[in-house]
Design an enzyme around this catalytic site. Sequence first.
Site, PDB file in Angstrom:
ATOM      1  N   CYS A   1       0.835  -1.208   0.000  1.00 54.23           N
ATOM      2  CA  CYS A   1       0.000   0.000   0.000  1.00 54.23           C
ATOM      3  C   CYS A   1       0.870   1.259   0.000  1.00 54.23           C
ATOM      4  CB  CYS A   1      -0.984  -0.039   1.169  1.00 54.23           C
ATOM      5  SG  CYS A   1      -2.392   1.078   0.951  1.00 54.23           S
TER       6      CYS A   1
ATOM      7  N   HIS B   1      -3.615  -5.560   1.133  1.00 50.76           N
ATOM      8  CA  HIS B   1      -3.359  -5.886   2.541  1.00 50.76           C
ATOM      9  C   HIS B   1      -3.758  -7.342   2.786  1.00 50.76           C
ATOM     10  CE1 HIS B   1      -2.420  -1.829   3.891  1.00 50.76           C
ATOM     11  NE2 HIS B   1      -3.473  -1.395   3.215  1.00 50.76           N
TER      12      HIS B   1
END
Length: 491
Positions: free
Chosen positions: A329, A431
Amino acid sequence: MFKLAKIMIQGTGSSVGKSILVTALCRIFKQDGYTVCPYKSQNMALNSYITYDGKEMGRAQVLQAHAAGLEPEAYMNPILLKPTGDKKCQIIFNGEVYGNSTAMEYHNMKTKFGEKLKDQFKNIEEKFDIVVIEGAGSPAEINLRDKDIVNMGFAEMVDAPVLLAGDIDRGGVFASLAGTMLLLTEEERNRVKGTIINKFRGDIEILKPGLKMLEDIIKIPTVGVVPYLKFQLEDEDGAIDFNRNINAPIDIAVIKLPRISNFTDFDALKVEEDVSIRYITSKEDFGKPDLLIVPGSKNTIEDLLALRKCGLEEKIKEYSKTGTIIGICGGYQMLGKTLKDPYKVESEELETQGMGLLNVDTVFEKEKVTTRVKANSEDTEVYGYEIHMGICNYKEGAKPLFNIYDENGKKVNRNDGAINEKGNVMGTYIHGVFDGVEFREKVLNNIRKSKNMEERNAINYENLREKNLDMLADLVRENIDMDYIYKIIGM
């Protein structure tokens, strides 16, 4: 009409074990044949999760939902506060971005939110036999009492009996419990039906005289004394025992960003017996890791500039010549060429240079992407979720890491992440990318081969979690008075 049974776990302070006790009770009630729902009206955390329908919620209630045998849903944690800077946070309400506010602005919104919570809670009453509610911090924050919507204020709102938990491991548990009770109003004290001593080490016989004296002082019984025992379960605050396998041959290092988020991305790695995970906070900590992870961040640009200032960016660039790097991310965004912020979502800087290790540019958008995904590469399946404000654009010659084929249950076809030509630097928005067996096994076996170690099958993290949830429930059931708890909830 059947009336919903409710029990609320409050604590003498933060990190006394409220979340894990709620988790245990959810699994116990499920084992006993009841439909049970976890609930926390307001949570503050940098770790979050994306539900099957693209909503955002706190990680603690995700684990509690798993313990209850439920699919996590945003109504279990209707208010999530995600700190963005000093005295500021992003408000997530019912899984969607509500807005940004200062601490005072949010405090003044609580009455309005309280009314919404009360209406919403009525829907839970129609679906379950029992709801296990978690408080936040301490109910004795007397400066917050008038607008409380997460501790005694919420318990009163839904008429829930309360058990008060204290952490004996940190010391002062009797003073904490007695002091908390002293600062409550008479009505609030009457709502507390018992105490739980958590994280106990030692001989219970030595503790018993203190329990008797405490009961004489506060006039409520001790419902249980739960031993100190670590389980391989995720921790929403990132208080991970990274050095559990400190002498393990595989050294994985995680850059500890000032605004690091989604600590749970590493939980699946720490269960592997030959893996040691550690944080890097300075150049001196860097060492010679077998794998370097640049994690997610609540403010990517500010954290990138912090790495630049302390010299860690140069260490990462130097390491990239020979080592393996995975950015997740915000960490993925940092590894790219440039980070552009035309709407000043994260910073006053319109453009910031990245580390230049991946051939992508990031543009921060006003709308947050929140989605559950399934993806693959040539020989690897992964699953997880995306939470990000930025979009990465591929520059000429960039190679995607994964192809996403499922978003929130719908078929799609789009690229995710990037990998350099050498194949040792990669980034992804996903994630939980290590939670699945295949990608984790591939990454670790590549390291094992480079170190002339025998390859291994990765541990099934979901199966391990279920086993640990049952072990946790057994431990708590053995050490608290469940008959008394069933009595106070009217079952």
